[in-house]
Scaffold this motif. Structure first.
Motif, mmCIF file in Angstrom:
data_model
loop_
_atom_site.group_PDB
_atom_site.id
_atom_site.type_symbol
_atom_site.label_atom_id
_atom_site.label_comp_id
_atom_site.label_asym_id
_atom_site.label_seq_id
_atom_site.Cartn_x
_atom_site.Cartn_y
_atom_site.Cartn_z
ATOM 1 N N VAL A 91 0.841 -1.201 0.000
ATOM 2 C CA VAL A 91 0.000 0.000 0.000
ATOM 3 C C VAL A 91 0.876 1.252 0.000
ATOM 4 C CG1 VAL A 91 -1.672 1.330 1.339
ATOM 5 C CG2 VAL A 91 -1.916 -1.153 1.159
ATOM 6 N N ARG A 92 0.572 2.190 -0.874
ATOM 7 C CA ARG A 92 1.340 3.438 -0.960
ATOM 8 C C ARG A 92 0.502 4.677 -0.637
ATOM 9 N NH1 ARG A 92 3.991 3.776 -6.657
ATOM 10 N NH2 ARG A 92 1.941 3.003 -7.288
ATOM 11 N N HIS A 93 -0.820 4.568 -0.781
ATOM 12 C CA HIS A 93 -1.698 5.716 -0.555
ATOM 13 C C HIS A 93 -2.904 5.249 0.264
ATOM 14 C CE1 HIS A 93 0.682 7.708 -3.645
ATOM 15 N NE2 HIS A 93 0.507 6.630 -4.391
ATOM 16 N N VAL A 94 -3.297 6.050 1.241
ATOM 17 C CA VAL A 94 -4.372 5.654 2.166
ATOM 18 C C VAL A 94 -5.378 6.786 2.301
ATOM 19 C CG1 VAL A 94 -4.927 4.913 4.511
ATOM 20 C CG2 VAL A 94 -2.773 4.191 3.457
ATOM 21 N N GLU A 95 -6.658 6.450 2.212
ATOM 22 C CA GLU A 95 -7.735 7.402 2.501
ATOM 23 C C GLU A 95 -8.405 6.974 3.797
ATOM 24 O OE1 GLU A 95 -11.221 9.305 -0.141
ATOM 25 O OE2 GLU A 95 -11.677 7.326 0.658
ATOM 26 N N PHE A 155 1.593 6.500 2.430
ATOM 27 C CA PHE A 155 1.910 5.491 3.442
ATOM 28 C C PHE A 155 3.084 5.939 4.296
ATOM 29 C CE2 PHE A 155 4.200 1.826 5.063
ATOM 30 C CZ PHE A 155 3.183 1.159 5.733
ATOM 31 N N ALA A 156 4.064 6.602 3.690
ATOM 32 C CA ALA A 156 5.227 7.063 4.455
ATOM 33 C C ALA A 156 4.806 8.052 5.539
ATOM 34 C CB ALA A 156 6.245 7.703 3.512
ATOM 35 N N ALA A 157 3.890 8.981 5.204
ATOM 36 C CA ALA A 157 3.416 9.955 6.183
ATOM 37 C C ALA A 157 2.589 9.278 7.269
ATOM 38 C CB ALA A 157 2.597 11.039 5.484
ATOM 39 N N LEU A 158 1.764 8.325 6.872
ATOM 40 C CA LEU A 158 0.944 7.596 7.840
ATOM 41 C C LEU A 158 1.834 6.849 8.825
ATOM 42 C CD1 LEU A 158 -2.074 6.898 8.430
ATOM 43 C CD2 LEU A 158 -1.714 4.819 7.115
ATOM 44 N N ASN A 159 2.868 6.218 8.319
ATOM 45 C CA ASN A 159 3.806 5.484 9.171
ATOM 46 C C ASN A 159 4.544 6.429 10.114
ATOM 47 O OD1 ASN A 159 5.168 3.059 9.987
ATOM 48 N ND2 ASN A 159 6.956 3.757 8.835
ATOM 49 N N LYS A 160 4.924 7.604 9.606
ATOM 50 C CA LYS A 160 5.603 8.600 10.435
ATOM 51 C C LYS A 160 4.710 9.082 11.569
ATOM 52 C CE LYS A 160 7.952 13.093 10.170
ATOM 53 N NZ LYS A 160 8.351 14.221 9.266
ATOM 54 N N ALA A 161 3.442 9.367 11.253
ATOM 55 C CA ALA A 161 2.498 9.826 12.271
ATOM 56 C C ALA A 161 2.238 8.732 13.305
ATOM 57 C CB ALA A 161 1.189 10.257 11.620
ATOM 58 N N ALA A 162 2.101 7.490 12.846
ATOM 59 C CA ALA A 162 1.856 6.380 13.761
ATOM 60 C C ALA A 162 3.018 6.194 14.718
ATOM 61 C CB ALA A 162 1.613 5.098 12.968
ATOM 62 N N THR A 163 4.232 6.306 14.218
ATOM 63 C CA THR A 163 5.418 6.168 15.077
ATOM 64 C C THR A 163 5.487 7.307 16.085
ATOM 65 O OG1 THR A 163 6.617 5.046 13.293
ATOM 66 C CG2 THR A 163 7.932 6.005 15.076
ATOM 67 N N TYR A 164 5.146 8.520 15.636
ATOM 68 C CA TYR A 164 5.172 9.680 16.533
ATOM 69 C C TYR A 164 4.205 9.488 17.701
ATOM 70 C CZ TYR A 164 4.638 14.519 18.134
ATOM 71 O OH TYR A 164 4.581 15.658 18.902
ATOM 72 N N TYR A 165 2.976 9.106 17.398
ATOM 73 C CA TYR A 165 1.980 8.935 18.461
ATOM 74 C C TYR A 165 2.304 7.737 19.347
ATOM 75 C CZ TYR A 165 -1.258 12.435 16.617
ATOM 76 O OH TYR A 165 -1.838 13.618 16.219
ATOM 77 N N ASP A 166 2.893 6.701 18.769
ATOM 78 C CA ASP A 166 3.222 5.520 19.561
ATOM 79 C C ASP A 166 4.333 5.822 20.562
ATOM 80 O OD1 ASP A 166 2.751 2.768 20.141
ATOM 81 O OD2 ASP A 166 4.608 2.254 19.105
ATOM 82 N N THR A 167 5.269 6.676 20.170
ATOM 83 C CA THR A 167 6.375 7.028 21.068
ATOM 84 C C THR A 167 6.078 8.259 21.922
ATOM 85 O OG1 THR A 167 7.412 8.265 19.247
ATOM 86 C CG2 THR A 167 8.122 5.985 19.581
#
Length: 389
Positions: A82-86, A169-181
């Motif tokens: 997946v590369r793009h998420v809505e 997907f890259a931005a989604l992953n970045k945001a998820a890591t930020y909130y997780d940490t």
């Protein structure tokens, strides 16, 4: 994403309907277990539902990022390429355009990391689209540039997000890591007038005379236990208070910091009449007096599609067009051209079935995920309605 209150019901519903034509491996239902505690009073104190249970509020849409990571859904997306998420955060929006090719295509072509659909304020329509899309026209000199600058400063008040977001997907992953940490990041206290609360059962004593018999002492103890049990069984009372909440749109309000610092973000203005009408609503921008209004908005939209093709709609309610027939008004030339007259709201030719009852449609590859998203959203709305009763 589901909540603990809806997870089992929605999972069972999707499974019982054969995953709406999708392969089970294509459907990932994950549960958000984050439930922020509720607070009230001056100074603020945590509300309780007894001696050992905190009163909790409903998690905001901003919990989706960390929940995607913790549930394994993010890893599943990565393995699937997946590369793009809505993301659709308003699950009862009857006009939501899931998997909107125009929105996603706009974001991809513009090289955006994230974007939000917002309601377009009619008073600033000439420059609004330019500002929302980040167009260079917004930087033009003169009155339009001044108006655009004012709009940017007040965008949070003029253009509320309608719950439809895009992320690479890259931005989604970045945001998820930020909130997780950073588990407490971006929370704010949101007022709530109906928080359940119940004080712990009070300590009780009975004054007995020194010469009380064993039977009297046992009777007193049983009376205390009965009173405490009754207090514990009493229903919770709604009180006014606050719940720590974060929502997806917070990412777009953080300037130069936060989960997507330095990312390329944008707004896309859309017409409310075409893309936003929640069945039940909530919050300052989502208020809906009654669900029938949303149904009327849907009929008004699809009636306009039919009339734009030259057909005549004689029924006062309007006419319904099934999503099997048209996604956003396209593909109606043969069904609603000049000479067609519709006298009933429900016309079989506009419902994806022939006169013999066989299903027919002009749907492409987008149909299955769109219908799944629509069905899950309808299920969430139904569960919410049942829970409220």
């Amino acid at each position: 994403m589901t909540s603990p209150a809806t997870h089992d019901k929605l999972s069972a519903t999707v499974k019982s309907h054969g995953y709406y034509g999708l392969n089970p491996n294509q459907v990932h239902i994950f549960e958000c277990k984050t439930a922020p505690p509720a607070f009230a009073g001056e100074p603020l104190k945590a509300l309780t539902l007894g001696s050992a249970t905190l009163s909790r509020g409903v998690p905001g849409s901003g919990e989706v990022f960390a929940t995607l990571k913790r549930s394994g859904a993010l890893g599943h997306m990565k393995r699937s390429g997946v590369r793009h998420v809505e993301i659709n955060a308003v699950d009862d929006n009857i006009l939501a355009r899931s998997a909107d090719p125009m929105f996603i295509g706009f974001c991809i072509d513009s090289g955006l990391d994230g974007a939000a659909k917002v309601v377009e304020p009619q008073s600033v329509a000439p420059v609004y689209a330019a500002v929302m899309s980040g167009s260079s026209a917004a930087a033009a000199e003169g009155e339009e540039a001044a108006a655009a600058s004012d709009l940017e400063e007040n965008i949070g008040f003029l253009a509320p997000a309608i719950g439809s977001y895009y992320f690479s997907f890259a931005a989604l992953n970045k945001a998820a890591t930020y909130y997780d940490t950073n588990p407490l990041a971006m929370y704010r206290m949101v007022p709530n007038a109906k928080l359940p609360s119940k004080a712990p059962a009070p300590a009780m004593t009975v004054n007995l005379p020194p010469n009380a018999t064993q039977a009297q002492r046992m009777q007193a103890q049983q009376a205390i236990m009965a009173a405490q049990h009754a207090a514990a069984a009493a229903p919770a009372k709604p009180v006014e208070g606050y719940v720590p909440t974060r929502v997806i749109s917070d990412i777009f309000c953080a300037q130069g910091s936060g989960p997507l610092a330095g990312a390329s973000l944008a707004y896309l203005g859309v017409d409310k009449e075409e893309e936003f009408s929640p069945l039940f609503g909530g919050g300052p921008h989502l208020i809906t007096p009654e669900p029938e209004i949303a149904a009327g908005d849907l009929l008004a939209l699809t009636t306009g599609w039919v009339e734009n093709q030259g057909a005549v709609v004689q029924c006062e309610e309007g006419v319904e067009v099934s999503p099997l027939i048209s996604y956003a008004g396209e593909g109606l030339e043969a069904l609603a051209s000049e000479g067609h007259i519709f006298v009933e709201p429900y016309e079989i030719s506009l419902q994806g079935a022939s006169d013999e009852g066989r299903a027919k449609h002009n749907a492409g590859a987008w149909a299955a995920p769109v219908l799944l998203a629509y069905a899950v959203g309808a299920g969430l709305a139904a569960v919410k309605q049942i829970a409220s009763k």
